[in-house]
Design a protein around this motif. Sequence first.
Motif, PDB file in Angstrom:
ATOM      1  N   SER A 159       0.827  -1.202   0.000  1.00 29.42           N
ATOM      2  CA  SER A 159       0.000   0.000   0.000  1.00 29.42           C
ATOM      3  C   SER A 159       0.866   1.259   0.000  1.00 29.42           C
ATOM      4  O   SER A 159       2.056   1.224   0.342  1.00 29.42           O
ATOM      5  CB  SER A 159      -0.914   0.011   1.221  1.00 29.42           C
ATOM      6  N   ALA A 160       0.254   2.352  -0.387  1.00 35.05           N
ATOM      7  CA  ALA A 160       0.957   3.639  -0.439  1.00 35.05           C
ATOM      8  C   ALA A 160       1.437   4.062   0.946  1.00 35.05           C
ATOM      9  O   ALA A 160       2.513   4.648   1.087  1.00 35.05           O
ATOM     10  CB  ALA A 160       0.051   4.706  -1.036  1.00 35.05           C
ATOM     11  N   VAL A 161       0.659   3.746   1.966  1.00 39.71           N
ATOM     12  CA  VAL A 161       1.042   4.100   3.335  1.00 39.71           C
ATOM     13  C   VAL A 161       2.308   3.356   3.739  1.00 39.71           C
ATOM     14  O   VAL A 161       3.237   3.939   4.313  1.00 39.71           O
ATOM     15  CB  VAL A 161      -0.112   3.794   4.313  1.00 39.71           C
ATOM     16  N   LYS A 162       2.374   2.077   3.401  1.00 38.77           N
ATOM     17  CA  LYS A 162       3.553   1.284   3.754  1.00 38.77           C
ATOM     18  C   LYS A 162       4.764   1.725   2.941  1.00 38.77           C
ATOM     19  O   LYS A 162       5.880   1.762   3.455  1.00 38.77           O
ATOM     20  CB  LYS A 162       3.285  -0.201   3.552  1.00 38.77           C
ATOM     21  N   ARG A 163       4.553   2.080   1.669  1.00 37.10           N
ATOM     22  CA  ARG A 163       5.654   2.604   0.855  1.00 37.10           C
ATOM     23  C   ARG A 163       6.210   3.885   1.479  1.00 37.10           C
ATOM     24  O   ARG A 163       7.416   4.087   1.517  1.00 37.10           O
ATOM     25  CB  ARG A 163       5.185   2.906  -0.566  1.00 37.10           C
ATOM     26  N   GLU A 164       5.317   4.732   1.965  1.00 34.28           N
ATOM     27  CA  GLU A 164       5.744   5.982   2.598  1.00 34.28           C
ATOM     28  C   GLU A 164       6.533   5.703   3.876  1.00 34.28           C
ATOM     29  O   GLU A 164       7.554   6.341   4.129  1.00 34.28           O
ATOM     30  CB  GLU A 164       4.524   6.850   2.905  1.00 34.28           C
ATOM     31  N   LYS A 165       6.085   4.751   4.665  1.00 35.94           N
ATOM     32  CA  LYS A 165       6.800   4.391   5.898  1.00 35.94           C
ATOM     33  C   LYS A 165       8.194   3.848   5.583  1.00 35.94           C
ATOM     34  O   LYS A 165       9.166   4.176   6.259  1.00 35.94           O
ATOM     35  CB  LYS A 165       6.005   3.340   6.687  1.00 35.94           C
ATOM     36  N   ILE A 166       8.295   3.015   4.553  1.00 35.40           N
ATOM     37  CA  ILE A 166       9.593   2.464   4.168  1.00 35.40           C
ATOM     38  C   ILE A 166      10.496   3.590   3.663  1.00 35.40           C
ATOM     39  O   ILE A 166      11.691   3.627   3.977  1.00 35.40           O
ATOM     40  CB  ILE A 166       9.425   1.349   3.119  1.00 35.40           C
ATOM     41  N   SER A 167       9.932   4.526   2.906  1.00 36.00           N
ATOM     42  CA  SER A 167      10.700   5.676   2.425  1.00 36.00           C
ATOM     43  C   SER A 167      11.207   6.517   3.589  1.00 36.00           C
ATOM     44  O   SER A 167      12.351   6.991   3.574  1.00 36.00           O
ATOM     45  CB  SER A 167       9.851   6.536   1.489  1.00 36.00           C
ATOM     46  N   GLU A 168      10.381   6.689   4.612  1.00 41.51           N
ATOM     47  CA  GLU A 168      10.806   7.422   5.806  1.00 41.51           C
ATOM     48  C   GLU A 168      11.957   6.693   6.496  1.00 41.51           C
ATOM     49  O   GLU A 168      12.890   7.326   6.992  1.00 41.51           O
ATOM     50  CB  GLU A 168       9.633   7.588   6.770  1.00 41.51           C
ATOM     51  N   HIS A 169      11.886   5.369   6.533  1.00 43.68           N
ATOM     52  CA  HIS A 169      12.956   4.582   7.141  1.00 43.68           C
ATOM     53  C   HIS A 169      14.250   4.759   6.351  1.00 43.68           C
ATOM     54  O   HIS A 169      15.330   4.887   6.938  1.00 43.68           O
ATOM     55  CB  HIS A 169      12.547   3.115   7.195  1.00 43.68           C
ATOM     56  N   ILE A 170      14.153   4.794   5.036  1.00 44.83           N
ATOM     57  CA  ILE A 170      15.328   5.007   4.183  1.00 44.83           C
ATOM     58  C   ILE A 170      15.944   6.365   4.469  1.00 44.83           C
ATOM     59  O   ILE A 170      17.161   6.490   4.646  1.00 44.83           O
ATOM     60  CB  ILE A 170      14.950   4.886   2.694  1.00 44.83           C
ATOM     61  N   ILE A 171      15.120   7.390   4.537  1.00 46.07           N
ATOM     62  CA  ILE A 171      15.621   8.743   4.808  1.00 46.07           C
ATOM     63  C   ILE A 171      16.253   8.804   6.189  1.00 46.07           C
ATOM     64  O   ILE A 171      17.311   9.403   6.378  1.00 46.07           O
ATOM     65  CB  ILE A 171      14.489   9.779   4.651  1.00 46.07           C
ATOM     66  N   HIS A 221      25.275   2.351  -0.757  1.00 42.45           N
ATOM     67  CA  HIS A 221      24.848   1.662  -1.966  1.00 42.45           C
ATOM     68  C   HIS A 221      23.416   1.176  -1.789  1.00 42.45           C
ATOM     69  O   HIS A 221      22.953   0.964  -0.665  1.00 42.45           O
ATOM     70  CB  HIS A 221      25.753   0.464  -2.262  1.00 42.45           C
ATOM     71  N   THR A 222      22.750   0.972  -2.895  1.00 42.05           N
ATOM     72  CA  THR A 222      21.379   0.471  -2.880  1.00 42.05           C
ATOM     73  C   THR A 222      21.288  -0.837  -2.100  1.00 42.05           C
ATOM     74  O   THR A 222      20.359  -1.027  -1.308  1.00 42.05           O
ATOM     75  CB  THR A 222      20.871   0.264  -4.323  1.00 42.05           C
ATOM     76  N   ALA A 223      22.247  -1.724  -2.296  1.00 45.10           N
ATOM     77  CA  ALA A 223      22.239  -3.020  -1.596  1.00 45.10           C
ATOM     78  C   ALA A 223      22.341  -2.840  -0.086  1.00 45.10           C
ATOM     79  O   ALA A 223      21.687  -3.562   0.671  1.00 45.10           O
ATOM     80  CB  ALA A 223      23.373  -3.894  -2.104  1.00 45.10           C
ATOM     81  N   ASP A 224      23.149  -1.891   0.368  1.00 48.25           N
ATOM     82  CA  ASP A 224      23.284  -1.639   1.807  1.00 48.25           C
ATOM     83  C   ASP A 224      21.978  -1.113   2.395  1.00 48.25           C
ATOM     84  O   ASP A 224      21.584  -1.492   3.496  1.00 48.25           O
ATOM     85  CB  ASP A 224      24.413  -0.650   2.074  1.00 48.25           C
ATOM     86  N   ILE A 225      21.329  -0.236   1.658  1.00 48.22           N
ATOM     87  CA  ILE A 225      20.049   0.314   2.115  1.00 48.22           C
ATOM     88  C   ILE A 225      19.007  -0.800   2.161  1.00 48.22           C
ATOM     89  O   ILE A 225      18.236  -0.899   3.124  1.00 48.22           O
ATOM     90  CB  ILE A 225      19.599   1.477   1.209  1.00 48.22           C
ATOM     91  N   ALA A 226      18.979  -1.643   1.142  1.00 53.04           N
ATOM     92  CA  ALA A 226      18.026  -2.756   1.103  1.00 53.04           C
ATOM     93  C   ALA A 226      18.245  -3.701   2.275  1.00 53.04           C
ATOM     94  O   ALA A 226      17.289  -4.203   2.869  1.00 53.04           O
ATOM     95  CB  ALA A 226      18.152  -3.506  -0.218  1.00 53.04           C
ATOM     96  N   LYS A 227      19.502  -3.941   2.625  1.00 57.96           N
ATOM     97  CA  LYS A 227      19.808  -4.816   3.760  1.00 57.96           C
ATOM     98  C   LYS A 227      19.326  -4.171   5.063  1.00 57.96           C
ATOM     99  O   LYS A 227      18.768  -4.842   5.925  1.00 57.96           O
ATOM    100  CB  LYS A 227      21.309  -5.075   3.838  1.00 57.96           C
ATOM    101  N   GLU A 228      19.529  -2.877   5.204  1.00 58.66           N
ATOM    102  CA  GLU A 228      19.111  -2.170   6.417  1.00 58.66           C
ATOM    103  C   GLU A 228      17.593  -2.190   6.578  1.00 58.66           C
ATOM    104  O   GLU A 228      17.079  -2.349   7.677  1.00 58.66           O
ATOM    105  CB  GLU A 228      19.617  -0.725   6.366  1.00 58.66           C
ATOM    106  N   VAL A 229      16.881  -2.024   5.483  1.00 60.01           N
ATOM    107  CA  VAL A 229      15.422  -1.950   5.521  1.00 60.01           C
ATOM    108  C   VAL A 229      14.799  -3.342   5.406  1.00 60.01           C
ATOM    109  O   VAL A 229      13.593  -3.495   5.611  1.00 60.01           O
ATOM    110  CB  VAL A 229      14.910  -1.011   4.394  1.00 60.01           C
ATOM    111  N   ALA A 230      15.605  -4.345   5.093  1.00 58.93           N
ATOM    112  CA  ALA A 230      15.156  -5.743   4.948  1.00 58.93           C
ATOM    113  C   ALA A 230      14.111  -5.880   3.849  1.00 58.93           C
ATOM    114  O   ALA A 230      13.054  -6.474   4.035  1.00 58.93           O
ATOM    115  CB  ALA A 230      14.636  -6.287   6.274  1.00 58.93           C
ATOM    116  N   PHE A 246      12.912  -3.240  -5.301  1.00 61.93           N
ATOM    117  CA  PHE A 246      11.864  -2.444  -4.669  1.00 61.93           C
ATOM    118  C   PHE A 246      12.460  -1.186  -4.044  1.00 61.93           C
ATOM    119  O   PHE A 246      11.933  -0.082  -4.217  1.00 61.93           O
ATOM    120  CB  PHE A 246      11.139  -3.286  -3.611  1.00 61.93           C
ATOM    121  N   ILE A 247      13.576  -1.338  -3.349  1.00 58.15           N
ATOM    122  CA  ILE A 247      14.242  -0.194  -2.723  1.00 58.15           C
ATOM    123  C   ILE A 247      14.726   0.783  -3.789  1.00 58.15           C
ATOM    124  O   ILE A 247      14.607   2.000  -3.628  1.00 58.15           O
ATOM    125  CB  ILE A 247      15.400  -0.667  -1.819  1.00 58.15           C
TER     126      ILE A 247
END
Length: 91
Positions: free
Chosen positions: A5-17, A29-38, A43-44
């Motif tokens: 959902s858009a809400v969950k995408r926004e939450k994941i984006s907030e976690h990335i920031i 790197h994208t891979a490091d961010i993906a690992k951090e966010v699991a 998708f990341i």
Amino acid sequence: MPSISAVKREKISEHIIGYLFSIAPEAAHTADIAKEVARDEEFIKALLLGLEKQKLIVRVTKNAEGTLYVRRIRWRLSNRAFEAYQKVQRR
């Protein structure tokens, strides 16, 4: 596989920031961010490209020696986003 959902995408984006703020001024790197966010790297990457369009993050295309990356991308928080996030953190 169900869509996210858009809400969950926004939450994941907030976690990335938040992650990029915590390691600032370093870039990740994208891979490091993906690992951090699991989450999946593709998708990341889609979320990162969306954040780049919003001018919240900046793409780093060169390594420390100045050589262009061919396949990898590093990301860092934009200066404007870093300053805004830092003001919120001080409160």
